[in-house]
Enzyme design. Structure first.
Site, PDB file in Angstrom:
ATOM      1  N   ARG A 144     107.443 -38.870  24.084  1.00  0.00           N
ATOM      2  CA  ARG A 144     108.905 -38.834  24.011  1.00  0.00           C
ATOM      3  C   ARG A 144     109.581 -38.201  25.215  1.00  0.00           C
ATOM      4  NH1 ARG A 144     109.446 -34.471  19.027  1.00  0.00           N
ATOM      5  NH2 ARG A 144     111.047 -33.278  20.070  1.00  0.00           N
ATOM      6  N   HIS A 148     115.625 -29.614  29.737  1.00  0.00           N
ATOM      7  CA  HIS A 148     116.681 -28.629  29.481  1.00  0.00           C
ATOM      8  C   HIS A 148     118.017 -29.072  30.018  1.00  0.00           C
ATOM      9  CE1 HIS A 148     114.048 -24.912  28.692  1.00  0.00           C
ATOM     10  NE2 HIS A 148     114.174 -25.711  27.664  1.00  0.00           N
ATOM     11  N   ASN A 187     111.899 -38.074  15.893  1.00  0.00           N
ATOM     12  CA  ASN A 187     111.514 -37.858  17.297  1.00  0.00           C
ATOM     13  C   ASN A 187     110.003 -37.987  17.446  1.00  0.00           C
ATOM     14  OD1 ASN A 187     114.166 -37.170  17.379  1.00  0.00           O
ATOM     15  ND2 ASN A 187     113.840 -34.979  17.626  1.00  0.00           N
ATOM     16  N   ASP A 188     109.280 -37.360  16.548  1.00  0.00           N
ATOM     17  CA  ASP A 188     107.825 -37.459  16.607  1.00  0.00           C
ATOM     18  C   ASP A 188     107.316 -38.727  15.927  1.00  0.00           C
ATOM     19  OD1 ASP A 188     106.659 -35.307  18.082  1.00  0.00           O
ATOM     20  OD2 ASP A 188     107.491 -33.953  16.588  1.00  0.00           O
ATOM     21  N   GLU A 201     106.592 -36.917  10.027  1.00  0.00           N
ATOM     22  CA  GLU A 201     106.708 -37.297  11.440  1.00  0.00           C
ATOM     23  C   GLU A 201     105.403 -37.855  11.991  1.00  0.00           C
ATOM     24  OE1 GLU A 201     108.235 -33.841  13.497  1.00  0.00           O
ATOM     25  OE2 GLU A 201     107.049 -32.475  12.300  1.00  0.00           O
ATOM     26  N   CYS A 212     116.010 -35.510  10.134  1.00  0.00           N
ATOM     27  CA  CYS A 212     116.480 -34.497  11.076  1.00  0.00           C
ATOM     28  C   CYS A 212     116.119 -34.832  12.520  1.00  0.00           C
ATOM     29  CB  CYS A 212     115.957 -33.113  10.699  1.00  0.00           C
ATOM     30  SG  CYS A 212     114.168 -33.010  10.697  1.00  0.00           S
ATOM     31  N   ARG A 251     112.199 -24.192   9.211  1.00  0.00           N
ATOM     32  CA  ARG A 251     110.935 -24.878   9.512  1.00  0.00           C
ATOM     33  C   ARG A 251     109.933 -23.863  10.036  1.00  0.00           C
ATOM     34  NH1 ARG A 251     110.557 -29.580  13.966  1.00  0.00           N
ATOM     35  NH2 ARG A 251     110.722 -27.855  15.430  1.00  0.00           N
ATOM     36  N   ARG A 296     114.864 -24.625  13.789  1.00  0.00           N
ATOM     37  CA  ARG A 296     113.631 -24.600  14.598  1.00  0.00           C
ATOM     38  C   ARG A 296     113.340 -23.141  14.950  1.00  0.00           C
ATOM     39  NH1 ARG A 296     116.118 -29.515  17.181  1.00  0.00           N
ATOM     40  NH2 ARG A 296     114.601 -31.216  16.978  1.00  0.00           N
TER      41      ARG A 296
HETATM   42  C1  PEP Z   1     111.388 -34.613  15.006  1.00  0.00           C
HETATM   43  O1  PEP Z   1     110.230 -34.726  15.398  1.00  0.00           O
HETATM   44  O2  PEP Z   1     112.131 -35.588  14.734  1.00  0.00           O
HETATM   45  C2  PEP Z   1     111.969 -33.278  14.840  1.00  0.00           C
HETATM   46  C3  PEP Z   1     113.170 -33.096  14.316  1.00  0.00           C
HETATM   47  O3  PEP Z   1     111.246 -32.222  15.264  1.00  0.00           O
HETATM   48  P1  PEP Z   1     111.171 -31.746  16.789  1.00  0.00           P
HETATM   49  O4  PEP Z   1     112.163 -32.573  17.579  1.00  0.00           O
HETATM   50  O5  PEP Z   1     111.498 -30.314  16.774  1.00  0.00           O
HETATM   51  O6  PEP Z   1     109.758 -32.056  17.131  1.00  0.00           O
HETATM   52 MG    MG Z   2     108.891 -33.014  15.434  1.00  0.00          MG
END
Ligand code: PEP
Ligand code: MG
Length: 575
Positions: A468, A192, A457-458, A434, A505, A335, A299
């Site tokens: 991550r 955070h 990200n995933d 992802e 994204c 989403r 989200r």
């Molecule tokens: C991702 O995984 O890239 C993504 C945008 O989703 P989140 O970060 O919410 O898992």
């Molecule tokens: Mg994700």
């Protein structure tokens, strides 16, 4: 000059300032028993500490400048709510009353048991909620030590804060007090405090082991929030080098404001869509002001957090309707719930799996828990009559999940019609790519979905087997790994072949280090946190897409070969 430390850079930006060593939260809490006759007094002392922590948070909240993003205020509100939570108030009181523990020790024991629960959660966002518990407990411990008021008085203007860890509340207050930057020993880029530092624009480096011991209070530091580097004793040449960077960054930020309203095109006029990732309904304001073409990722997890029980259909509906109406015609991609595997919410008991990142999460959880999922789908379909909406499914790994979701949507429409409730008949359904298996099967997904969005990200986490949010393995989290580039290219091509839009994204989409390469790969839709929109636009306006396409083609043929690095550097320099 000496190199003082290397950590995870979590914000763009450089700062120069004198170190201010923050001793907060570093006291060791040891077991302490109290005399039975003093139990009531100890309970009163604990209750007074809670009130004191509450007063301090209220005072921080009042000091937040009016134009601060609402999610920042939400951090404080969350912590204020937690100060009323039985888990943090009643349980320690019982431990004092029944076990005769001192207040600090009772609170510490309860914190440890709560943190253990959060540690088993697989969703990286939810796992960072344990930070909230630690931060709130820290506030109470500070109150028990009667140190808070002293620290509030200190003049932190222009200082570089050194701390083991920082609370979001501290971060907000310090920003208000004009700190230049902060460096912490703990924390990852998804904590955070990191999220806050980014949205507040505070240069920061986290995860620098031992930094509070290595550096001295008062010494002059250079903090490079992009490279994750901390320098001490910099000579005058180094200082003026970094000072120049700071001036240039300020100039650039001011210049970028002029880009608002300009169409986003590459040098040869190739149109690119810039979209915002939003989390809270209030994010729509900044999305509109900065002129995003759409919301590429909304989200919805926030609706389920910091509360008892689950939101019902009406709450979902009212929230989505407010967001859609607030966007005033700007399209939005909602989403569906992306909760972690073992998150317990009322009416939905999910057992913890031994490997939660690979367990019951996102669409898997939603398909297993229709009672939790149904209200959200009904609400999205109903809210979609108020503006252009798309539905996006997170964490897809096979086509059955798509088909099941489509069946649910068909049945939900029938049920809404039977209930005489208005709903959107035609609503595009897309999927997040992802999971590596989904990326490799993107052609099949493209035939059954209306659009794809790459969640890097995933995707990076799963492809490289790197958590991550784990600072220990963060050095392996490489968006430019040949495997990642191949997967991204596969998805973009699959979308092109099927004639459906493909966006990205994940954080990679808003990072100018990667945008030229993504343009070269054929990506034309980018969704990012609102703060990155103008930086990305500035980068895109300077790109020559046909040159990048040629260079990227060459690179993709040479992935992993010795020339790979040279080609990659060339591409990144082409803007
Ligand atoms: C991702 O995984 O890239 C993504 C945008 O989703 P989140 O970060 O919410 O898992
Ligand atoms: Mg994700």
């Amino acid at each position: 000059m000496s190199f003082a430390g290397n950590g995870i850079g979590i914000t763009r930006g450089i700062a120069i300032g004198h170190a201010h060593l923050l001793q907060r939260g570093t006291r060791e809490i040891t077991p302490r028993n109290i005399d039975p006759v003093e139990i009531q007094a100890e309970i009163d002392r604990f209750k007074e500490a809670i009130c004191c922590a509450r007063r301090r948070l209220h005072s921080i909240r009042e000091k937040i400048p009016k134009n601060t993003r609402s999610d920042i205020v939400a951090f404080i509100d969350t912590h204020l709510l937690m100060l009323n939570d039985a888990a943090l108030v009643e349980v320690p009181i019982s431990l004092i009353a029944e076990q005769g523990y001192g207040a600090e020790w009772a609170l510490e024991l309860q914190k440890e048991s709560l943190v253990k629960v959060f540690d088993t959660m697989d969703d990286p966002y939810l796992r960072t909620r344990k930070d909230d518990v630690e931060h709130v407990v820290n506030q109470i411990q500070m109150a028990l030590h009667e140190q808070d008021e002293e620290e509030d008085e200190e003049n932190l203007t222009g200082k570089v804060i050194l701390a083991q860890d920082l609370t979001p509340a501290d971060t907000i207050l310090m920003r208000h007090q004009g700190i230049a930057a902060f460096i912490t020993e703990y924390g990852g880029p998804m904590s955070h405090t990191a999220i806050l530092a980014r949205s507040l624009g505070i240069p920061a480096v986290v995860g620098v082991p031992g930094i509070t011991r290595i550096l001295r209070h008062g010494e002059l530091l250079v903090v490079d929030g992009e490279q994750g580097v901390v320098l001490a004793d910099a000579d005058s040449t180094t200082l003026s080098y970094y000072q120049r960077h700071i001036y240039e960054a300020e100039d650039q930020a001011n210049r970028r404001l002029k880009l608002i309203g300009k169409p986003t095109k590459t040098k040869e006029g190739v149109k690119v869509s810039l979209m915002a990732n939003i989390e809270l309904p209030e994010d729509i304001e900044v999305t509109r002001v900065l002129g995003a073409d759409a919301v590429g990722l909304y989200r919805t997890e926030f609706l389920y957090m910091n509360r008892e029980g689950m939101p019902d259909e009406e709450e979902h509906y009212e929230t989505y309707r407010a967001v859609i109406e607030g966007l005033n015609g700007i399209p939005i991609t909602i989403r569906t719930l992306d909760l972690g595997a073992d998150k317990q919410v009322d009416g939905c008991t999910v057992t913890a799996s031994c490997n939660p990142a690979l367990g019951l999460r996102a669409i898997r959880l939603c398909l297993k828990e229709p009672k939790m999922f149904q209200p959200q789908i009904r609400a999205i379909l109903r809210a979609a009559v108020h503006g252009p909406v798309r539905i996006m499914i997170p964490m897809l790994s096979n086509l059955q999940e798509v088909r099941k979701l489509k069946t649910i949507i068909r049945e939900t429409k029938r049920a809404l019609a039977a209930d005489n409730l208005p709903f959107a008949e035609h609503i595009p359904i897309g999927g997040m790519i992802e999971v590596p298996a989904a990326a490799l099967s993107a052609d099949a997904f493209s035939r059954e979905l209306d659009f794809l969005s790459i969640g890097t990200n995933d995707l990076i986490q799963y492809t490289l087997a790197v958590d991550r949010v784990d600072e220990e393995v963060n050095y392996l989290y490489d968006p430019l790994h040949p495997a990642i580039l191949r997967l991204i290219q596969t998805v973009i091509k699959a979308g092109e072949n099927a004639g459906i839009p493909v966006s990205m994204c994940g954080e990679m989409a808003g990072d100018p280090r990667y945008i030229p390469l993504l343009i070269g790969m054929g990506l034309r839709e980018f969704s990012m946190q609102p703060g990155s929109l103008l930086i990305a636009k500035e980068c895109l306006l300077s790109l020559n897409s046909s040159k990048l396409t040629k260079q990227t083609r060459k690179l993709m043929k040479r992935l992993g070969e010795p020339r790979h690095e040279t080609l990659l550097r060339k591409i990144c320099k082409l803007h």
